[in-house]
Design a protein around this motif. Structure first.
Motif, PDB file in Angstrom:
ATOM      1  N   SER A 188     -41.048   1.219 -43.479  1.00 10.97           N
ATOM      2  CA  SER A 188     -41.662   1.723 -44.706  1.00 10.97           C
ATOM      3  C   SER A 188     -41.222   3.161 -44.975  1.00 10.97           C
ATOM      4  CB  SER A 188     -43.176   1.616 -44.567  1.00 10.97           C
ATOM      5  OG  SER A 188     -43.803   2.414 -45.526  1.00 10.97           O
ATOM      6  N   ALA A 189     -41.154   3.967 -43.928  1.00 18.11           N
ATOM      7  CA  ALA A 189     -40.766   5.369 -44.102  1.00 18.11           C
ATOM      8  C   ALA A 189     -39.319   5.468 -44.576  1.00 18.11           C
ATOM      9  CB  ALA A 189     -40.941   6.118 -42.777  1.00 18.11           C
ATOM     10  N   VAL A 190     -38.450   4.696 -43.945  1.00 18.60           N
ATOM     11  CA  VAL A 190     -37.030   4.758 -44.310  1.00 18.60           C
ATOM     12  C   VAL A 190     -36.835   4.261 -45.730  1.00 18.60           C
ATOM     13  CG1 VAL A 190     -34.733   3.865 -43.777  1.00 18.60           C
ATOM     14  CG2 VAL A 190     -36.266   4.575 -41.921  1.00 18.60           C
ATOM     15  N   ARG A 191     -37.480   3.154 -46.050  1.00 18.25           N
ATOM     16  CA  ARG A 191     -37.350   2.602 -47.394  1.00 18.25           C
ATOM     17  C   ARG A 191     -37.907   3.572 -48.434  1.00 18.25           C
ATOM     18  NH1 ARG A 191     -37.138  -3.228 -49.460  1.00 18.25           N
ATOM     19  NH2 ARG A 191     -35.985  -3.190 -47.489  1.00 18.25           N
ATOM     20  N   GLY A 192     -39.044   4.206 -48.091  1.00 13.23           N
ATOM     21  CA  GLY A 192     -39.654   5.164 -49.007  1.00 13.23           C
ATOM     22  C   GLY A 192     -38.727   6.337 -49.287  1.00 13.23           C
ATOM     23  N   TYR A 193     -38.108   6.836 -48.234  1.00 13.76           N
ATOM     24  CA  TYR A 193     -37.167   7.946 -48.437  1.00 13.76           C
ATOM     25  C   TYR A 193     -36.005   7.512 -49.316  1.00 13.76           C
ATOM     26  CZ  TYR A 193     -33.614  11.456 -47.708  1.00 13.76           C
ATOM     27  OH  TYR A 193     -32.658  12.401 -47.922  1.00 13.76           O
ATOM     28  N   ARG A 194     -35.467   6.360 -48.972  1.00 14.53           N
ATOM     29  CA  ARG A 194     -34.282   5.924 -49.696  1.00 14.53           C
ATOM     30  C   ARG A 194     -34.557   5.701 -51.185  1.00 14.53           C
ATOM     31  NH1 ARG A 194     -33.537   0.716 -51.905  1.00 14.53           N
ATOM     32  NH2 ARG A 194     -33.904  -0.306 -49.901  1.00 14.53           N
ATOM     33  N   THR A 195     -35.630   4.985 -51.475  1.00 18.97           N
ATOM     34  CA  THR A 195     -35.886   4.650 -52.886  1.00 18.97           C
ATOM     35  C   THR A 195     -36.106   5.895 -53.729  1.00 18.97           C
ATOM     36  OG1 THR A 195     -38.211   4.284 -52.359  1.00 18.97           O
ATOM     37  CG2 THR A 195     -36.803   2.338 -52.450  1.00 18.97           C
ATOM     38  N   THR A 196     -36.515   6.990 -53.116  1.00 17.56           N
ATOM     39  CA  THR A 196     -36.696   8.224 -53.902  1.00 17.56           C
ATOM     40  C   THR A 196     -35.447   9.112 -53.882  1.00 17.56           C
ATOM     41  OG1 THR A 196     -37.751   9.197 -51.949  1.00 17.56           O
ATOM     42  CG2 THR A 196     -39.206   8.298 -53.660  1.00 17.56           C
ATOM     43  N   HIS A 197     -34.408   8.673 -53.163  1.00 13.50           N
ATOM     44  CA  HIS A 197     -33.194   9.511 -53.100  1.00 13.50           C
ATOM     45  C   HIS A 197     -31.923   8.717 -53.414  1.00 13.50           C
ATOM     46  CE1 HIS A 197     -36.129  11.872 -50.793  1.00 13.50           C
ATOM     47  NE2 HIS A 197     -35.379  12.927 -51.033  1.00 13.50           N
ATOM     48  N   GLU A 198     -32.067   7.596 -54.099  1.00 12.10           N
ATOM     49  CA  GLU A 198     -30.889   6.732 -54.300  1.00 12.10           C
ATOM     50  C   GLU A 198     -29.763   7.456 -55.026  1.00 12.10           C
ATOM     51  OE1 GLU A 198     -32.009   2.916 -55.911  1.00 12.10           O
ATOM     52  OE2 GLU A 198     -33.143   2.404 -54.092  1.00 12.10           O
ATOM     53  N   GLY A 199     -30.113   8.209 -56.065  1.00 15.00           N
ATOM     54  CA  GLY A 199     -29.095   8.932 -56.818  1.00 15.00           C
ATOM     55  C   GLY A 199     -28.337   9.903 -55.937  1.00 15.00           C
ATOM     56  N   ALA A 200     -29.076  10.676 -55.137  1.00 16.09           N
ATOM     57  CA  ALA A 200     -28.435  11.695 -54.295  1.00 16.09           C
ATOM     58  C   ALA A 200     -27.534  11.051 -53.249  1.00 16.09           C
ATOM     59  CB  ALA A 200     -29.507  12.560 -53.635  1.00 16.09           C
ATOM     60  N   ILE A 201     -27.992   9.934 -52.699  1.00 13.43           N
ATOM     61  CA  ILE A 201     -27.194   9.272 -51.650  1.00 13.43           C
ATOM     62  C   ILE A 201     -25.878   8.759 -52.231  1.00 13.43           C
ATOM     63  CG2 ILE A 201     -27.136   7.319 -50.049  1.00 13.43           C
ATOM     64  CD1 ILE A 201     -30.271   7.617 -49.879  1.00 13.43           C
ATOM     65  N   VAL A 202     -25.961   8.094 -53.388  1.00  8.70           N
ATOM     66  CA  VAL A 202     -24.749   7.554 -54.002  1.00  8.70           C
ATOM     67  C   VAL A 202     -23.821   8.677 -54.450  1.00  8.70           C
ATOM     68  CG1 VAL A 202     -23.870   6.257 -55.997  1.00  8.70           C
ATOM     69  CG2 VAL A 202     -25.744   5.334 -54.625  1.00  8.70           C
ATOM     70  N   ARG A 203     -24.390   9.762 -54.943  1.00 10.74           N
ATOM     71  CA  ARG A 203     -23.542  10.900 -55.348  1.00 10.74           C
ATOM     72  C   ARG A 203     -22.833  11.511 -54.137  1.00 10.74           C
ATOM     73  NH1 ARG A 203     -24.194  12.182 -60.707  1.00 10.74           N
ATOM     74  NH2 ARG A 203     -22.790  13.957 -60.484  1.00 10.74           N
ATOM     75  N   GLU A 204     -23.542  11.563 -53.012  1.00 12.35           N
ATOM     76  CA  GLU A 204     -22.911  12.133 -51.816  1.00 12.35           C
ATOM     77  C   GLU A 204     -21.723  11.242 -51.368  1.00 12.35           C
ATOM     78  OE1 GLU A 204     -25.332  12.746 -48.082  1.00 12.35           O
ATOM     79  OE2 GLU A 204     -24.827  14.829 -48.587  1.00 12.35           O
ATOM     80  N   LEU A 205     -21.931   9.935 -51.445  1.00 13.20           N
ATOM     81  CA  LEU A 205     -20.841   9.022 -51.106  1.00 13.20           C
ATOM     82  C   LEU A 205     -19.689   9.178 -52.101  1.00 13.20           C
ATOM     83  CD1 LEU A 205     -19.466   6.721 -49.618  1.00 13.20           C
ATOM     84  CD2 LEU A 205     -20.932   5.097 -50.865  1.00 13.20           C
ATOM     85  N   ALA A 206     -20.025   9.235 -53.401  1.00 11.89           N
ATOM     86  CA  ALA A 206     -18.978   9.339 -54.424  1.00 11.89           C
ATOM     87  C   ALA A 206     -18.164  10.610 -54.238  1.00 11.89           C
ATOM     88  CB  ALA A 206     -19.599   9.290 -55.824  1.00 11.89           C
ATOM     89  N   ALA A 207     -18.835  11.714 -53.879  1.00 12.00           N
ATOM     90  CA  ALA A 207     -18.113  12.977 -53.675  1.00 12.00           C
ATOM     91  C   ALA A 207     -17.120  12.839 -52.521  1.00 12.00           C
ATOM     92  CB  ALA A 207     -19.100  14.107 -53.408  1.00 12.00           C
ATOM     93  N   LEU A 208     -17.539  12.141 -51.477  1.00 11.76           N
ATOM     94  CA  LEU A 208     -16.646  11.950 -50.328  1.00 11.76           C
ATOM     95  C   LEU A 208     -15.479  11.016 -50.700  1.00 11.76           C
ATOM     96  CD1 LEU A 208     -16.187  12.581 -47.319  1.00 11.76           C
ATOM     97  CD2 LEU A 208     -17.636  10.605 -46.766  1.00 11.76           C
ATOM     98  N   LEU A 209     -15.771   9.998 -51.519  1.00 10.71           N
ATOM     99  CA  LEU A 209     -14.739   9.038 -51.929  1.00 10.71           C
ATOM    100  C   LEU A 209     -13.720   9.655 -52.880  1.00 10.71           C
ATOM    101  CD1 LEU A 209     -16.962   5.887 -52.504  1.00 10.71           C
ATOM    102  CD2 LEU A 209     -15.321   6.246 -50.641  1.00 10.71           C
ATOM    103  N   ALA A 210     -14.097  10.749 -53.529  1.00 14.59           N
ATOM    104  CA  ALA A 210     -13.198  11.366 -54.509  1.00 14.59           C
ATOM    105  C   ALA A 210     -12.064  12.138 -53.843  1.00 14.59           C
ATOM    106  CB  ALA A 210     -13.997  12.283 -55.436  1.00 14.59           C
ATOM    107  N   ILE A 211     -12.130  12.295 -52.529  1.00 14.02           N
ATOM    108  CA  ILE A 211     -11.094  13.068 -51.828  1.00 14.02           C
ATOM    109  C   ILE A 211     -10.028  12.096 -51.310  1.00 14.02           C
ATOM    110  CG2 ILE A 211     -10.653  14.820 -50.079  1.00 14.02           C
ATOM    111  CD1 ILE A 211     -13.693  15.298 -49.941  1.00 14.02           C
ATOM    112  N   PRO A 212      -8.797  12.183 -51.821  1.00 18.51           N
ATOM    113  CA  PRO A 212      -7.742  11.253 -51.374  1.00 18.51           C
ATOM    114  C   PRO A 212      -7.621  11.271 -49.854  1.00 18.51           C
ATOM    115  CG  PRO A 212      -7.005  12.487 -53.287  1.00 18.51           C
ATOM    116  CD  PRO A 212      -8.323  13.092 -52.871  1.00 18.51           C
ATOM    117  N   ASN A 213      -7.441  10.084 -49.269  1.00 18.98           N
ATOM    118  CA  ASN A 213      -7.586   9.995 -47.815  1.00 18.98           C
ATOM    119  C   ASN A 213      -6.558   9.087 -47.153  1.00 18.98           C
ATOM    120  OD1 ASN A 213      -8.674   7.658 -48.918  1.00 18.98           O
ATOM    121  ND2 ASN A 213     -10.266   7.463 -47.349  1.00 18.98           N
ATOM    122  N   LEU A 214      -5.298   9.242 -47.570  1.00 25.86           N
ATOM    123  CA  LEU A 214      -4.243   8.526 -46.845  1.00 25.86           C
ATOM    124  C   LEU A 214      -3.905   9.295 -45.572  1.00 25.86           C
ATOM    125  CD1 LEU A 214      -1.913   7.500 -49.796  1.00 25.86           C
ATOM    126  CD2 LEU A 214      -3.732   6.189 -48.676  1.00 25.86           C
ATOM    127  N   ALA A 215      -3.738   8.581 -44.480  1.00 25.51           N
ATOM    128  CA  ALA A 215      -3.577   9.233 -43.177  1.00 25.51           C
ATOM    129  C   ALA A 215      -2.394  10.207 -43.159  1.00 25.51           C
ATOM    130  CB  ALA A 215      -3.414   8.175 -42.085  1.00 25.51           C
TER     131      ALA A 215
END
Lengths: 531, 531
Positions: free
Chosen positions: B40-67
C-alpha cells in the motif's frame, strides 16, 4: 588493360570465318586493289579529321541522356537530326506518346537493290555522379585508362591530326552507345570525301530508351513497319571480344527478372528469446536459393531445361574457333576457378543461367542486431537461350516455389494470408522480359556481313553464335521479319552500365573502317541470286 | 497487444512456485499486514508521483547511449551518478581504459547481514533511425502501441497523478534496460517516503557496453571484486513472460557472433556476359547457410551437439508448469506455424540455436543491377546452452566451412589469396562471446528471491529455468562467486534490439513494486541459518 592481340587466336578465328565462306562463290570476285583503295581512302580521311570526329562525339556526349529526362532526351534527338541532315539524309522523328522519339534517317543509294538497317541507342544508363572521376556528361579525354593512371588532356582542336588510339574518352554513353552513331556518320563522311558511293540503301534507327528496357520499341516498330523494311538489321551496340578483337554476334540471350520475398514474424524478434522458434526468413531464403541452382550454375528446378535445344554443329565449331580469354580474365578478376570446373566462358554463355543480383535481410556488421528479421528478399535475373520464354521460366520457378511448400503470390502479403500459409513467397516478375534470338551464321546475308566487315577493317572478325548479354533482337525479328546481326565496336573494358564509362579511341577508328566496309561493300559481298 | 493474464496459467505457475517453497520454513513467518502495508505504501507513493517518475526515465532516455559513442556514454554515466547521489547512495565510476565507465552505487542498511547486488545496463542496441516512427532518443509517450494505433501524447508534468498503464514510452533502451534503473530508484524513493528501511545492503552496478558484448566486464569485475562482494546477484534485464506475467529466470543462453564473407570477382560483372561463368558469392553464401542449419533450426554442423547435456527433472517440471503463450504469439506475429512443427517456445529456447541476423549481397529492387556481385556477407548469432563454449562453436563452424571446400581466414583477403583458393570464407568471430549459465532453483537464496518478489508484486512470479536470451551471468558467477537470478521487468513486446523499442508504463509500475519487495523483504524471506 591493353588490347593485345593474340596471334594464334587471330589465326584460328580467321580460319573459322573462312570456313563460313567456303560455299560463297562471290568471295573471290572482289579484286584486292578495290579493297586496298577503300581502306586507304577511309583511313586517309580519318587521320586528317581525328580532332573533328572526336569533337563531334564529345558534343553529343555532353547532352544528358537519361531515358526519363524528357528535355535532355529531346535535345539529343534534335542534335542527331541535325547531324543526319548535315550528311544529306532524309530524317524523321518517330514519335510515340510517353516515349522518347526514335530518330530515323535514310540515305538511298543509286541502283541499290538491298537495304541495311543500322540500329543504335542514344540514351544511357543511370549514373551516380559521385562515383565518377569526372562528371558523366563532361566528356574528358585521358592518355589511357584511369586504372593505368591515364591523365586528362584537352580535347583536340578540329584540325588536330592525330589522337593516340590508346586514349580514352570518359563520359556516359561513350561506349554504350553513342560511339556507334558517330562512327557511322564519320564513315559516310569518309566515303563521300573519297567519292565512293554506298552500294546499299542505308536506314538508321536511333532509340532513346534502350537502357530503360525499350518499353515502347515493339509498338514503334509495328507502327513504322513499312518505313523500316530492309534486308538485314544490324544491331550496333555492345563491346568487342575480351581479347580486344572485333566480333560479330548472331544471337543474344533473353532475359527476365524476379524479386522474391519470404517472410518471418511481422516484427523483428529478439534472437535469444525467440531464436529457434520463430521461422528465420534469411534461412528460408538461403534454402530456396540453394534449391534453385548449385554453386556451379546447374539449375535444379524441374522442367527448367525442357525447352532448351542443343547447339548446332556450326555453333559448336564457331565457339571452338574463338580465342580463349578465360585464364587472363580469371587472373584479373581474382578468381582461382570459375563455375563448372573452369568450363569455357564462350560455352557457358550459351546456357540458361540464374543470377542472384542481390540479397537483403536484416543487417550485417556494425548494424547487425541480435534479431530474427521480418523478411528476406532476393533479386534474380534469368538469362534465356533459344526456345525458352519468360512465361515458361516464370511458370517453372513459381511451381518450384510451390513444391518447396510455399504459397506463391504477387500481391501484398496480408495478416490473413500469413496466418493461412506456413510459408509465403511473394514474387514480383519483371514485365519487360523477352526471349533469346539467334540468326543462322550460314545464311548468305550472314556471310555477306562477315565479309563486308572484314573488307572494312582488313581482318576477319570473330564470329560468335550468341553473346551472353541480352538485347531485344527478337523484337526486330518478329516485327520486321529480318535477320539480326550484332555489330559492336566499343572496347570490352568500357565500364558500360557503370561509373567512368569510356571509349578507347582506337575502337572509334575501327568502327569507322567497319561501317565504311558495310556501306561500300555489302552489296558486292552479297550475291544477287542469294538471299 | 494487451497484457491479459490467463487465470489458468497463473494458477499453474503459482503451484509451480509454491512447490519450490515446500521446504522453506520462513514462508509463514511474515504476517500479512506487514506485506499489505508495504504494498500500500509503495503504491501510494507511486500513484502520486507517476509524472515525475516517467519524466525522470524520459530524461535518461534522451541521452544517446551507443556503447562506442564515448561522449554520449559519459553523459549517461554522469546522469546516473547524479540520480544515485540524489538518493544518498555512495557512488563511484569504475573506470577501465577504452571502456565505458561502470556506475556503482551503494546503500548500507542498518544491521543488515546480507548484501544484494543489482545489475542493469545503460547502453542500448545500435539504431537505424529511418526505421523509427519517432527518433530513438526523443522519448515519446503514446496512448498504446504503434501497431494498435497509439497516438502521441505530451509527457505529463512532474505533478501528474495518473498515467495509463497501457501507455507506451518509445525510445531506445526504454525497455532494455533503463526502465530497470529508474524502477530501482523509484522503489528506494517509495520506501524512504514511507519510512520503510531496506533490510539488505544494496549495491547497484550499471554497465555501459552490455549491448556491445560486455568486452571489459570480466576485467572490471576482477579489479573490483572486493567492492562487489555480496550474497546474490540480481541481473535486472530482459522482458517479462509472453503471457504478460512477471517471471524470474535462473539461467541464460550463452552467445557468440560471426560475420561471414564469401567472395566473387573483384569487380561486379555484367550478369549476361559473365553470368554463369564467374562464381556468384550470393549463391555460395546461400548454399553455406543452407548447409549449416535447416528451416526448422536443426544444426547440421558435425559435432555441434557433442557437448550439449540434457535438462534436469526440476527444469523439465518447471517448463511444464509455465503458461503456454505460443498460439497467441503466433497469431500476433503473423506466423501460421513455428519451427519444428510448432514445438513449444519454452522448450526450444533450451536448445542451441543458430540465428542469421542479416545477409547483404549486391542490391535488390530498384537498385538491383544485372551484375554478379563481388561478395556476400552474412551475420550470425549463436545461442549456447550449458557446457557449450564459444571456442567449441567457433572450431566446429570453421571446420564445417573447410569441409565445404572453403579456405577459412580472418585476415583481409588479398589477390594472392584469391588466386590460390577456389573458395574463401572470411570469418570475423565475435571476441566477446560467453557461455551459458544456470543457477539451481532450489537453493535457499533462490527461494528467498522468489518469495521477496512475490511479496512486492502481490502474486507468485513464474519460475523459468533459463531464458532464451543471453546475459553475461557466467562472469558474475566466475568472478564474484555468487548465484545469479534474472529479474526482468520490461514488457515482452518492447521491440528490444529493434526499431520502435518501447516500455509499457504498467511494467514500470510493476518494477517499482518488485524492487521495493526485494529491498524491504529479502532478508526476512531468507532464513539466517541458510545460504
Amino acid at each position: 588493360m591493353k588490347h593485345s592481340r593474340s596471334a594464334s587466336g587471330a589465326a584460328a578465328a580467321t580460319m573459322a570465318a573462312a570456313a563460313l565462306f567456303v560455299s560463297a562463290p562471290a568471295a573471290a570476285q572482289h579484286p584486292a586493289p578495290e579493297l586496298a583503295a577503300l581502306r586507304s581512302a577511309v583511313r586517309g580521311y580519318r587521320t586528317t579529321h581525328e580532332g573533328a570526329i572526336v569533337r563531334e562525339l564529345a558534343a553529343l556526349l555532353a547532352i544528358p541522356n537519361l531515358a526519363h529526362d524528357s528535355l535532355g532526351i529531346r535535345r539529343n534527338a534534335d542534335a542527331l537530326i541535325s547531324l543526319l541532315q548535315r550528311r544529306g539524309l532524309t530524317t524523321r522523328l518517330l514519335e510515340t506518346p510517353g516515349a522518347p522519339p526514335v530518330v530515323f534517317g535514310e540515305l538511298r543509294a543509286n541502283g541499290a537493290r538491298r537495304t541495311v538497317i543500322l540500329y543504335a541507342h542514344y540514351d544511357g544508363q543511370p549514373v551516380d555522379a559521385s562515383d565518377w572521376a569526372t562528371p558523366p556528361w563532361s566528356p574528358t579525354l585521358r592518355t589511357g585508362t584511369l586504372a593505368d593512371g591515364g591523365t586528362v588532356v584537352s580535347l583536340p582542336g578540329d584540325s588536330a591530326a592525330h589522337i593516340d588510339a590508346e586514349s580514352r574518352l570518359y563520359a556516359r554513353s561513350a561506349g554504350d552507345d553513342k560511339a556507334s552513331i558517330i562512327a557511322m556518320l564519320a564513315a559516310l563522311d569518309a566515303l563521300r570525301a573519297s567519292g565512293i558511293a554506298p552500294t546499299v540503301n542505308i536506314r538508321l534507327l536511333f532509340e532513346g530508351e534502350e537502357e530503360a528496357g525499350s518499353p515502347h520499341l515493339a509498338e514503334i516498330l509495328r507502327r513504322n513497319a513499312t518505313l523500316l523494311q530492309g534486308d538485314v538489321f544490324l544491331l550496333c551496340d555492345g563491346p568487342d571480344h575480351q581479347s580486344g578483337r572485333q566480333q560479330l554476334l548472331f544471337g543474344v540471350r533473353g532475359i527476365t527478372g524476379l524479386e522474391l520475398t519470404v517472410f518471418g514474424p511481422t516484427r523483428a524478434l529478439h534472437s535469444g528469446h525467440y531464436g529457434n522458434w520463430a521461422p528465420n526468413p534469411a534461412v528460408l531464403l538461403a534454402h530456396l536459393i540453394a534449391s534453385m541452382r548449385d554453386d556451379d550454375g546447374r539449375i535444379a528446378i524441374a522442367h527448367y531445361y525442357d525447352d532448351v535445344g542443343p547447339l548446332s554443329a556450326a555453333e559448336h565449331a564457331a565457339i571452338r574457333a574463338l580465342p580463349v580469354p578465360d585464364t587472363a580474365l580469371r587472373r584479373s578478376l581474382g578468381l582461382a576457378t570459375t563455375e563448372s570446373d573452369d568450363a569455357l566462358l564462350a560455352e557457358r554463355i550459351m546456357l540458361p543461367a540464374i543470377n542472384v543480383r542481390g540479397i537483403r535481410a536484416g543487417a550485417v556488421g556494425a548494424q547487425a542486431a541480435n534479431a530474427v528479421p521480418t523478411e528476406a528478399r532476393a533479386s534474380f535475373d534469368f538469362r534465356l537461350v533459344p526456345n525458352e520464354t519468360p512465361a515458361h521460366v516464370r511458370d517453372v520457378v513459381n511451381a518450384h516455389l510451390r513444391a518447396q511448400g510455399y504459397f506463391v503470390t504477387s500481391d501484398s502479403v496480408t495478416m490473413a494470408m500469413r496466418l493461412a500459409h506456413p510459408r509465403i513467397a511473394r514474387v514480383q516478375w519483371d514485365s519487360a522480359g523477352y526471349p533469346a534470338s539467334r540468326t543462322r551464321m550460314d545464311l548468305p546475308i550472314s556471310r555477306a556481313v562477315i565479309r563486308a566487315v572484314s573488307d572494312g577493317i582488313g581482318s576477319a572478325p570473330l564470329v560468335v553464335p550468341s553473346m551472353g548479354g541480352s538485347a531485344p533482337s527478337y523484337l526486330f525479328e518478329k516485327a520486321l521479319h529480318m535477320p539480326v546481326v550484332i555489330v559492336p565496336i566499343a572496347n570490352y573494358d568500357d565500364n558500360q552500365h557503370a561509373a567512368n564509362e569510356n571509349l578507347r579511341i582506337g575502337n572509334l577508328w575501327n568502327g569507322i573502317d567497319l561501317y565504311a566496309g558495310i556501306f561500300a561493300r555489302l552489296a558486292a559481298d552479297w550475291p544477287a541470286t542469294q538471299r
